[in-house]
Design a protein around this motif. Structure first.
Motif, PDB file in Angstrom:
ATOM      1  N   ILE A 312       0.842  -1.194   0.000  1.00 49.11           N
ATOM      2  CA  ILE A 312       0.000   0.000   0.000  1.00 49.11           C
ATOM      3  C   ILE A 312       0.882   1.251   0.000  1.00 49.11           C
ATOM      4  CG2 ILE A 312      -1.895  -1.157   1.177  1.00 49.11           C
ATOM      5  CD1 ILE A 312      -1.093   0.209   3.744  1.00 49.11           C
ATOM      6  N   SER A 313       0.305   2.346  -0.456  1.00 49.87           N
ATOM      7  CA  SER A 313       1.053   3.604  -0.537  1.00 49.87           C
ATOM      8  C   SER A 313       0.131   4.769  -0.212  1.00 49.87           C
ATOM      9  CB  SER A 313       1.649   3.778  -1.942  1.00 49.87           C
ATOM     10  OG  SER A 313       0.615   3.812  -2.914  1.00 49.87           O
ATOM     11  N   GLY A 314       0.755   5.931  -0.028  1.00 54.49           N
ATOM     12  CA  GLY A 314      -0.030   7.136   0.246  1.00 54.49           C
ATOM     13  C   GLY A 314      -0.402   7.243   1.709  1.00 54.49           C
ATOM     14  N   GLN A 315      -1.687   7.455   1.965  1.00 51.96           N
ATOM     15  CA  GLN A 315      -2.181   7.661   3.331  1.00 51.96           C
ATOM     16  C   GLN A 315      -2.864   6.399   3.841  1.00 51.96           C
ATOM     17  OE1 GLN A 315      -4.323  11.358   4.308  1.00 51.96           O
ATOM     18  NE2 GLN A 315      -5.946  10.114   5.245  1.00 51.96           N
ATOM     19  N   LEU A 316      -2.577   6.054   5.092  1.00 55.62           N
ATOM     20  CA  LEU A 316      -3.243   4.928   5.749  1.00 55.62           C
ATOM     21  C   LEU A 316      -4.009   5.453   6.953  1.00 55.62           C
ATOM     22  CD1 LEU A 316      -3.766   1.884   6.174  1.00 55.62           C
ATOM     23  CD2 LEU A 316      -1.683   1.835   7.585  1.00 55.62           C
ATOM     24  N   ASP A 317      -5.314   5.237   6.967  1.00 51.33           N
ATOM     25  CA  ASP A 317      -6.142   5.576   8.117  1.00 51.33           C
ATOM     26  C   ASP A 317      -6.282   4.334   8.992  1.00 51.33           C
ATOM     27  OD1 ASP A 317      -6.379   7.969   6.846  1.00 51.33           O
ATOM     28  OD2 ASP A 317      -8.563   7.928   6.658  1.00 51.33           O
ATOM     29  N   ILE A 318      -6.105   4.488  10.293  1.00 53.28           N
ATOM     30  CA  ILE A 318      -6.221   3.366  11.236  1.00 53.28           C
ATOM     31  C   ILE A 318      -7.364   3.666  12.186  1.00 53.28           C
ATOM     32  CG2 ILE A 318      -5.057   1.982  12.990  1.00 53.28           C
ATOM     33  CD1 ILE A 318      -2.397   2.776  11.755  1.00 53.28           C
TER      34      ILE A 318
END
Length: 376
Positions: A312-318
């Motif tokens: 995955i790339s970019g922004q990761l929301d958790i």
């Protein structure tokens, strides 16, 4: 910037209430064991439910003694991972209640392993106990199937979910699968109630061999969910190993089959011959896997979506996860150079501090309660 999301059990607590908190799950487990004959078929009459209840409460007694032993408890650990786990547990429960319902589900697996370390043949003993405890926890989490209906109240979240390129979860339930667009996939990093373990799937290499044994493993239809490929364990390192084991097995099998198909590779031919004539159980099984693969080249192990998560790339929301659990997941996030930003939804000041300590990426902190309110 591309956006992906990683979802934890907090979403089930938000939409399903206290039924999906740790204490309530353990309470439900103990209550299940009072229902006459509930698990008779699951354990093949090999152990009574009162004995199973005794194991659960006995593990709690062991936990208390382990905590009182302090540094002396470290002598019973095996390896660095167990030592780190014990130190972490001691830190987390210091000065806190330690009753049966207060202990984290997966901490009970460590207590069982720690206790069994003191006995010869502890590996087989630990595995049998581990499997039984895992079945009981999975059935309690499943909550008679009610957990799989929570998506019916998630309309607001469903609309918000569409903005993400990929959806990952450490949950076993399939609520998110019912919210994404048709044809889109939810990646269950730790397995899913909807996916049987390979042992019970004849179209996998492990299942094919297992189903051809004299007493093949069977699935009780009303308890299908406990035979799923869910991963439970006491540490991130343990879980990561379980996530990778089928992947590594596929690599090794591909290599071995390729070599065996080369008539000039005498070393591989001799190795296979030795395995085929061995009396060691593990080597006998390895030979059976190779034979099955030679006869049925399409057979493989079902891999967990580690590759997809690592890419995955970019922004990761958790969302709905604690930074104090699943260290292997946060390690993978930190090691991925293509993740440029993490947005972590916190439930309290403790979560905020832990997220800042654990996550080594540009970090935005947002209140999970404000987020849920925004979806109403």
């Amino acid at each position: 910037m591309e956006k992906c999301i990683l979802v934890g059990n907090g979403i089930n607590i938000n939409y399903g209430g206290v039924d999906y908190t740790n204490g309530k799950i353990i309470e439900r487990l103990t209550n299940n064991l009072t229902v006459d004959g509930k698990y008779k078929g699951v354990f093949n009459d090999s152990v009574s439910q009162s004995e199973l209840a005794g194991v659960v409460f006995g593990l709690n007694d062991v936990f208390r003694k382990m905590m009182k032993n302090g540094v002396f408890a470290l002598r019973r650990t095996e390896g660095e991972d167990e030592m780190r786990t014990l130190i972490d547990i001691s830190r987390r429960y210091q000065g806190k209640p330690q009753d049966v319902l207060d202990i984290g589900m997966e901490d009970y697996f460590f207590v069982m392993k720690w206790f069994n370390n003191g006995y010869d043949g502890s590996e087989d003993l630990s595995q049998a106990g581990f499997d039984g405890l895992k079945w009981l926890f999975l059935d309690s989490i499943y909550n008679g199937g009610h957990i799989e209906t929570l998506y019916q109240g998630m309309a607001g979240f469903a609309a918000n979910l569409q903005k993400y390129k990929s959806v990952f979860t450490v949950n076993y339930d399939t609520n998110l699968d019912n919210l994404v667009k048709v044809g889109e996939k939810v990646y269950h990093l730790h397995g899913s109630f909807d996916e049987l373990d390979d042992t019970y799937k004849a179209d996998t290499i492990i299942g094919y061999v297992a189903q051809h044994k004299p007493n093949p493993p069977t699935v009780i239809p009303t308890f299908r969910h406990i035979y799923c490929n869910a991963i439970m364990g006491y540490s991130g390192a343990y879980k990561l190993n379980r996530m990778k084991i089928y992947e590594k097995s596929n690599w090794a099998m591909d290599d071995m089959i390729g070599r065996l198909q080369n008539p000039s590779d005498n070393e591989a031919q001799e190795k296979y011959r030795q395995l085929s004539h061995s009396t060691d159980e593990k080597e006998v099984n390895t030979a059976a896997f190779i034979a099955a693969r030679l006869e049925h080249p399409e057979l493989r192990n079902t891999e967990y979506p580690i590759k997809e998560f690592s890419e995955i790339s970019g922004q990761l929301d958790i969302l709905g996860m604690s930074p104090n659990n699943d260290t292997h997941i946060f390690d993978m996030i930190n090691e991925n150079p293509n993740i440029k930003r993490v947005v972590f939804f916190y439930a309290g000041s403790g979560d905020m501090a832990a997220a800042q300590k654990v996550i080594k990426k540009p970090l935005q902190l947002r209140s999970v309660f404000k987020y849920w309110d925004s979806l109403k």
